[in-house]
Structure formats: structure tokens, C-alpha cells
Scaffold this active site. Structure first.
Site, PDB file in Angstrom:
ATOM      1  N   ASP A 207     -66.645  59.661   1.079  1.00  0.00           N
ATOM      2  CA  ASP A 207     -66.480  60.057   2.483  1.00  0.00           C
ATOM      3  C   ASP A 207     -67.294  61.317   2.789  1.00  0.00           C
ATOM      4  OD1 ASP A 207     -65.517  59.791   5.035  1.00  0.00           O
ATOM      5  OD2 ASP A 207     -63.598  60.759   4.615  1.00  0.00           O
TER       6      ASP A 207
ATOM      7  N   GLY B  25     -71.347  61.222   7.370  1.00  0.00           N
ATOM      8  CA  GLY B  25     -71.661  61.584   8.757  1.00  0.00           C
ATOM      9  C   GLY B  25     -71.646  63.094   8.942  1.00  0.00           C
TER      10      GLY B  25
ATOM     11  N   HIS C 293     -75.768  58.314   5.350  1.00  0.00           N
ATOM     12  CA  HIS C 293     -75.517  57.091   4.564  1.00  0.00           C
ATOM     13  C   HIS C 293     -76.658  56.871   3.568  1.00  0.00           C
ATOM     14  CE1 HIS C 293     -72.117  56.396   7.040  1.00  0.00           C
ATOM     15  NE2 HIS C 293     -72.777  55.991   8.119  1.00  0.00           N
TER      16      HIS C 293
ATOM     17  N   ASN D 191     -63.823  49.918   9.301  1.00  0.00           N
ATOM     18  CA  ASN D 191     -65.129  50.485   9.673  1.00  0.00           C
ATOM     19  C   ASN D 191     -65.888  49.615  10.692  1.00  0.00           C
ATOM     20  OD1 ASN D 191     -65.719  51.922   6.375  1.00  0.00           O
ATOM     21  ND2 ASN D 191     -64.980  52.942   8.219  1.00  0.00           N
TER      22      ASN D 191
ATOM     23  N   ARG E 204     -61.697  61.398  -3.948  1.00  0.00           N
ATOM     24  CA  ARG E 204     -62.091  61.316  -2.540  1.00  0.00           C
ATOM     25  C   ARG E 204     -62.860  62.575  -2.175  1.00  0.00           C
ATOM     26  NH1 ARG E 204     -59.575  58.625   2.754  1.00  0.00           N
ATOM     27  NH2 ARG E 204     -61.254  59.238   4.137  1.00  0.00           N
TER      28      ARG E 204
ATOM     29  N   ARG F 129     -56.150  61.351   2.209  1.00  0.00           N
ATOM     30  CA  ARG F 129     -55.562  60.037   2.485  1.00  0.00           C
ATOM     31  C   ARG F 129     -56.286  58.951   1.711  1.00  0.00           C
ATOM     32  NH1 ARG F 129     -57.349  61.818   7.693  1.00  0.00           N
ATOM     33  NH2 ARG F 129     -59.474  61.083   8.068  1.00  0.00           N
TER      34      ARG F 129
ATOM     35  N   GLU G  33     -54.614  59.065 -11.012  1.00  0.00           N
ATOM     36  CA  GLU G  33     -54.635  60.501 -10.715  1.00  0.00           C
ATOM     37  C   GLU G  33     -55.574  60.697  -9.526  1.00  0.00           C
ATOM     38  OE1 GLU G  33     -52.789  62.843 -12.068  1.00  0.00           O
ATOM     39  OE2 GLU G  33     -51.870  61.333 -13.368  1.00  0.00           O
TER      40      GLU G  33
END
Ligand code: IPE
Ligand code: IPE
Ligand code: MG
Length: 254
Positions: free
Chosen positions: A29, A32, A46, A77, A197, A203, A216
Site C-alpha cells: 500500500d 499513490g 504503481h 479496487n 502492510r 487494517r 504476525e
């Protein structure tokens, strides 16, 4: 291909080889935001994100991590502007075409998880080709979640199992975790040990809902295009400092 970084080709000395995660999953993530910070259009983020993913895949090989699953496009998406969605689909197709030879050389076995039938036909063809050609490779198992949604995956499994019950092949009380897992896109693969992440969001965003039950979780503020081997090293160090209890008592205390 971007040049390999000159350091961290080998497993950093402070990491224990025998306690590495076997399977790392990553929610890539922040592309952008990375582009915005550079004053560039989102799509440039991207593009850079692809370079990051390629190096992470190589890094898994260099450091001895057997499986990598990357979240490339979620079922949600599709709600983005059409130009961005179109760009991503074209990018995936081009990258697959360009990287197939290198994946063969590096012994990577690529697989895809998600509802692939909704993807553009030409992309589906590249997916089929890359999966077919790499299927006997024995190196890193690389799974790309494309048009993937954890809820959709669970629903599809439920439908398939319900059909088997309806046809009399199975009774409801025979449905257990093993049977359920066999109906997921990830059938036959081990669950992720470590879920990374990037970009600081706390999230799961519908990723591998069933499979991350005991992963984990590591969240870094680094945006995906900036996630390099040093960042991966930090994630693995944090992972190795965790006490994975799986609901039991700590091995140090028992
Ligand atoms: C992740 O980066 C890539 C995809 C979801 C395809 P984003 O595009 O979500 O980047 P941000 O979160 O807007 O910065
Ligand atoms: C998750 O990122 C999906 C992928 C990385 C492909 P998103 O940017 O779509 O997630 P949200 O919207 O922040 O939850
Ligand atoms: Mg995002």
C-alpha cells in the site's frame, strides 16, 4: 529491472536462518501517496511499486524465504477511477510478459489467487501462460492476489461445499477446517507466518481473512515504493522477536 542494491545480498547476520517465516504476505500500500509526494501522477507510484516487488521476490530467494504472496488488486479496487484500473490491468499484463524469462531463470513458481475470470481476457491469457510455464519450478513460490477478496473467497468455498452436501457427497458434520481449506484459492499452501502492510494503515482490507488467523502482523509507515531490503530486514527482525503462542503459553514460561 532496477539495479540490485549493493548491500544486503545475503541474509543479515542478526537474523536466524532457522526462524525465518516460511511464507510472507504483503499488502503493498501507498503507491499513490508516494507518487503524490513526488509531484507525480498516481500511476507512477504503481510503476515504482513493481520494481519494489521484483526486488522483494529476489530478496526472498537470496535470504531463503520460500513463499511470497502479494496483494496486487482487491475486489474493492474496481471502485477506483477507470483510468487507474485500466492502467493497472495493462501494467500487470506487461510485467508478466516482460518478467517470465527472468522468473524461469530464477526458478520462481508463480500462481494467482482471486476471481481471475473477471479480469481482461488478454491479462487472463498472460496469467495462464506464466502459471503454466513456471509450474515445475522449485524455487520461490510467488502468489499474486489479483481481483482478490477474502470474503468472496470464503463465500465461493461455502457455495462449493454446499453443492457437495446437496449432492450427497458430504454431510454437514463432516465439514472441518481441512475440507474448508481445500476449497480456498490457497488450497494446499501453508498460511502466512508474517503479514506486512506498508503505508501505516492498520487494517487487513479484505486480504486472506481465513489464512492470517495466526500471522504476525507488521505495519510500517514506509510507502510501498520505498520498501527496500533494509525495511524487509526490520520487518524480519520484529518477526523474530515475537513470541508466537498460538493460544498456548509462552515456551519461555511453560
Ligand atoms: C496500493 O497503493 C496499490 C493498489 C491498491 C493497487 P495505493 O494505490 O492504494 O496507494 P495509496 O494508498 O492511495 O497511497
Ligand atoms: C489494499 O490497499 C489493496 C491492495 C494493496 C491491492 P487499498 O489501498 O485498496 O486499501 P484501503 O482502501 O486503504 O483499505
Ligand atoms: Mg491504498
Amino acid at each position: 529491472m532496477t539495479a540490485k542494491p549493493i548491500t544486503l545480498h545475503e541474509l543479515p547476520a542478526d537474523l536466524h536462518r532457522d526462524r525465518l517465516p516460511q511464507h510472507v504476505a504483503v499488502i503493498m500500500d501507498g503507491n499513490g501517496r508516494w507518487a503524490k509526494n513526488q509531484g507525480l501522477p498516481r500511476i507512477m507510484g504503481h510503476r515504482r511499486g513493481v520494481d519494489t516487488l521484483k526486488d522483494m521476490l529476489r530478496c526472498c530467494k537470496d535470504w531463503g524465504i520460500g513463499a511470497l504472496t502479494a496483494y496486487a488488486f482487491s475486489t474493492e479496487n474496481w471502485g477506483r477511477p477507470l483510468e487507474e484500473v485500466d492502467f493497472l490491468m495493462t501494467l500487470f499484463e506487461r510485467v508478466l510478459r516482460q518478467e517470465l524469462r527472468e522468473m524461469m531463470e530464477e526458478d520462481v513458481q508463480i500462481q494467482f489467487i482471486g476471481n481471475l475470470s473477471a479480469l481482461p481476457h488478454s491479462l487472463q491469457q498472460e496469467i495462464t501462460r506464466s502459471v503454466e510455464e513456471t509450474r515445475h519450478n522449485k524455487g520461490t513460490q510467488f502468489r499474486v492476489a489479483t481481483n482478490y477478496g477474502g470474503r468472496q473467497e470464503i463465500l465461493e468455498a461455502c457455495r462449493a461445499i454446499a453443492t457437495q452436501v446437496q449432492q450427497g457427497h458430504l454431510t454437514p458434520d463432516q465439514i472441518d477446517e481441512a475440507i474448508f481449506e481445500r476449497h480456498l484459492y490457497t488450497a494446499g499452501t501453508c498460511d502466512p507466518d508474517l503479514l506486512i502492510r506498508t503505508s501505516g494503515e492498520m487494517r487487513i482490507s479484505n486480504f486472506l481473512l481465513w489464512q492470517v488467523a495466526y500471522a504476525e502482523i507488521y505495519v510500517t509507515n514506509a510507502l510501498w515504493p520505498d520498501f527496500d531490503r533494509s525495511e524487509f530486514h526490520r520487518a524480519l527482525s520484529a518477526y523474530q522477536a515475537r513470541d508466537r503462542r498460538f493460544g498456548k503459553l509462552s515456551s519461555a514460561r511453560s
